[in-house]
Design an enzyme around this catalytic site. Structure first.
Site, mmCIF file in Angstrom:
data_model
loop_
_atom_site.group_PDB
_atom_site.id
_atom_site.type_symbol
_atom_site.label_atom_id
_atom_site.label_comp_id
_atom_site.label_asym_id
_atom_site.label_seq_id
_atom_site.Cartn_x
_atom_site.Cartn_y
_atom_site.Cartn_z
ATOM 1 N N GLY A 1 0.814 -1.206 0.000
ATOM 2 C CA GLY A 1 0.000 0.000 0.000
ATOM 3 C C GLY A 1 0.848 1.255 0.000
ATOM 4 N N HIS B 1 2.380 2.926 2.383
ATOM 5 C CA HIS B 1 3.641 2.841 3.123
ATOM 6 C C HIS B 1 4.690 2.129 2.284
ATOM 7 C CE1 HIS B 1 6.319 1.948 6.605
ATOM 8 N NE2 HIS B 1 5.767 3.038 7.132
ATOM 9 N N CYS B 2 4.290 1.044 1.617
ATOM 10 C CA CYS B 2 5.225 0.279 0.789
ATOM 11 C C CYS B 2 5.701 1.068 -0.432
ATOM 12 C CB CYS B 2 4.570 -1.015 0.310
ATOM 13 S SG CYS B 2 4.148 -2.171 1.621
ATOM 14 N N MET B 3 4.833 1.910 -0.992
ATOM 15 C CA MET B 3 5.149 2.613 -2.239
ATOM 16 C C MET B 3 5.974 3.875 -2.028
ATOM 17 S SD MET B 3 1.789 2.265 -4.687
ATOM 18 C CE MET B 3 0.638 3.047 -3.546
#
Length: 420
Positions: free
Chosen positions: A405, A407-409
């Site tokens: 999501g 945070h990951c991107m």
């Protein structure tokens, strides 16, 4: 922006999870995602193929909203194109990418010759998107190419695509005033960190950055480390998930390096189950405000917590088993807070499992109390809003197909501290 604020925005370093986000690295969907097929998606760590045009639209909207919120956004393809205009950077990276082990001994000369003809932008696209055997023009083909074309899956590429670059969080971590260059768990992702090393070595905006630990040109064995498991939360504290992707061997090495340098005083380790659905700590736990976290209780209630602190005896740190003390309580105490307010994944047992799978707890803050999350996680988003958190939604139908999501991107490059 005042002169002091400008100076802060230019000093690379990440000092919290929710302080004002000044600068961030992203990677737009592109050629690598057009290379995803039902045949190779598992090997490349995606659950399904993407509708790339929609993913690009949704990612552009995400980036646009970050910029409207005052965040400076830099993009991986752009940074690569800028350094591929430098002859020494181009030679350095192609020397490491076009090797006998990578492309095959019979295709080194042809692949290198073709890539040398490309513009910096075109070369950057191939470095992320992969170089297929069919990409070589007739002038650069040889009898060895027919042999290469008999390969299957991702191996039909002379340079495999790197679609997981979409999730920039994992390859490098800024921990206070320095960074780690991370050895990633799956071989399909190893070259992502090599691209980042090239940027940190040659790009004028990043040269001279302090590297606490890691080097993609070394074999790290069982020591694997991914940014989705790592959170510099402030007060000299770093949270680390010991998960499917981040190992004890790496955590202890990084902790020792941080303690030696004085960059951190306390590493809180979350011992997690080895599950794809909870591959990183940030898939089940993130901060939304100074004292607000969102988490998936089915995983986090089972976490076994350890504390690492600097010590006088080898290997340079002491380990404390926190026993039955909940992870959130250990974190609150480390930050000097009486407790953390917890927003659990929304819905009943079925809905909450679906929302966690769809990155419902993978929030990224741009300032205290303002987070970006996927739109589809309506129940969790509603609970965050009830906790007085401003939720800005991202369309997640395509972007989440690799299980990541907001945070990951995002890989924060400059983030301010917060007071606790």
């Amino acid at each position: 922006m005042t002169s002091n604020e400008s100076a802060v925005s230019q000093a690379l370093g990440v000092h919290s999870e929710v302080g004002r986000l000044r600068k961030v690295l992203v990677c737009s969907p592109g050629l690598a995602h057009r290379r995803l097929t039902p045949t190779n998606s598992d090997e490349l760590l995606f659950d399904d193929v993407m509708w790339v045009e929609n993913a690009q639209r949704d990612h552009a909207a995400f980036v646009g909203e970050l910029r409207r919120r005052g965040v400076e956004v830099v993009e991986l393809h752009d940074l690569l194109a800028q350094i591929m205009a430098l002859p020494e950077a181009r030679a350095w990276l192609l020397d490491r990418k076009i090797t006998a082990n990578q492309v095959g001994i019979g295709l080194i000369d042809a692949a290198r010759a073709y890539l040398e003809t490309l513009s910096p932008r075109e070369l950057a696209e191939y470095l992320v998107g992969g170089l297929a055997t069919s990409d070589l023009p007739e002038d650069f083909r040889s009898p060895h190419l027919a042999l290469a074309r008999e390969s299957t899956g991702a191996r039909e590429y002379l340079m495999p695509p790197l679609p997981n670059t979409l999730y920039t969080r994992d390859t490098t971590c800024w921990l206070y005033g320095g960074l780690t260059l991370n050895p990633l768990y799956w071989s399909a992702r190893h070259d992502e960190t090599l691209l980042m090393k090239a940027i940190y070595t040659f790009h004028p905006d990043f040269k001279g950055s302090k590297v606490w630990w890691g080097d993609p040109e070394r074999d790290w064995g069982q020591a694997t480390f991914e940014g989705g498991d790592i959170m510099p939360v402030g007060n000299g504290v770093v949270l680390m998930g010991m998960s499917e992707r981040t190992s004890r061997q790496a955590i202890t090495q990084v902790a020792a390096a941080l303690f030696r340098s004085g960059a951190a005083e306390h590493v809180v380790v979350a011992g997690m189950p080895k599950l794809r659905s909870a591959m990183h700590l940030d898939t089940v736990f993130t901060f939304a405000d100074r004292d607000v976290v969102t988490l998936y209780p089915r995983i986090m209630d089972a976490v076994h917590t350890f504390s690492l602190r600097p010590g006088d005896r080898a290997p340079g740190f002491d380990v404390v088993d926190e026993g039955s003390t909940p992870f959130v309580d250990v974190v609150a105490k480390a930050l000097g807070l009486p407790k953390l307010r917890v927003v659990e994944t929304g819905g009943d047992a079925y809905a909450s499992e679906r929302q966690q799978w769809d990155s419902g707890n993978n929030a990224v803050a741009v300032e205290p109390g303002v987070v970006f999350t996927y739109d589809r996680n309506t129940l969790t988003n509603a609970l965050l809003r009830e906790a007085r958190v401003e939720v800005v939604t991202i369309v997640g139908a395509e972007l989440g197909r690799g299980r990541g999501g907001g945070h990951c991107m995002t890989c924060p490059l400059v983030r301010e501290p917060v007071d606790f």
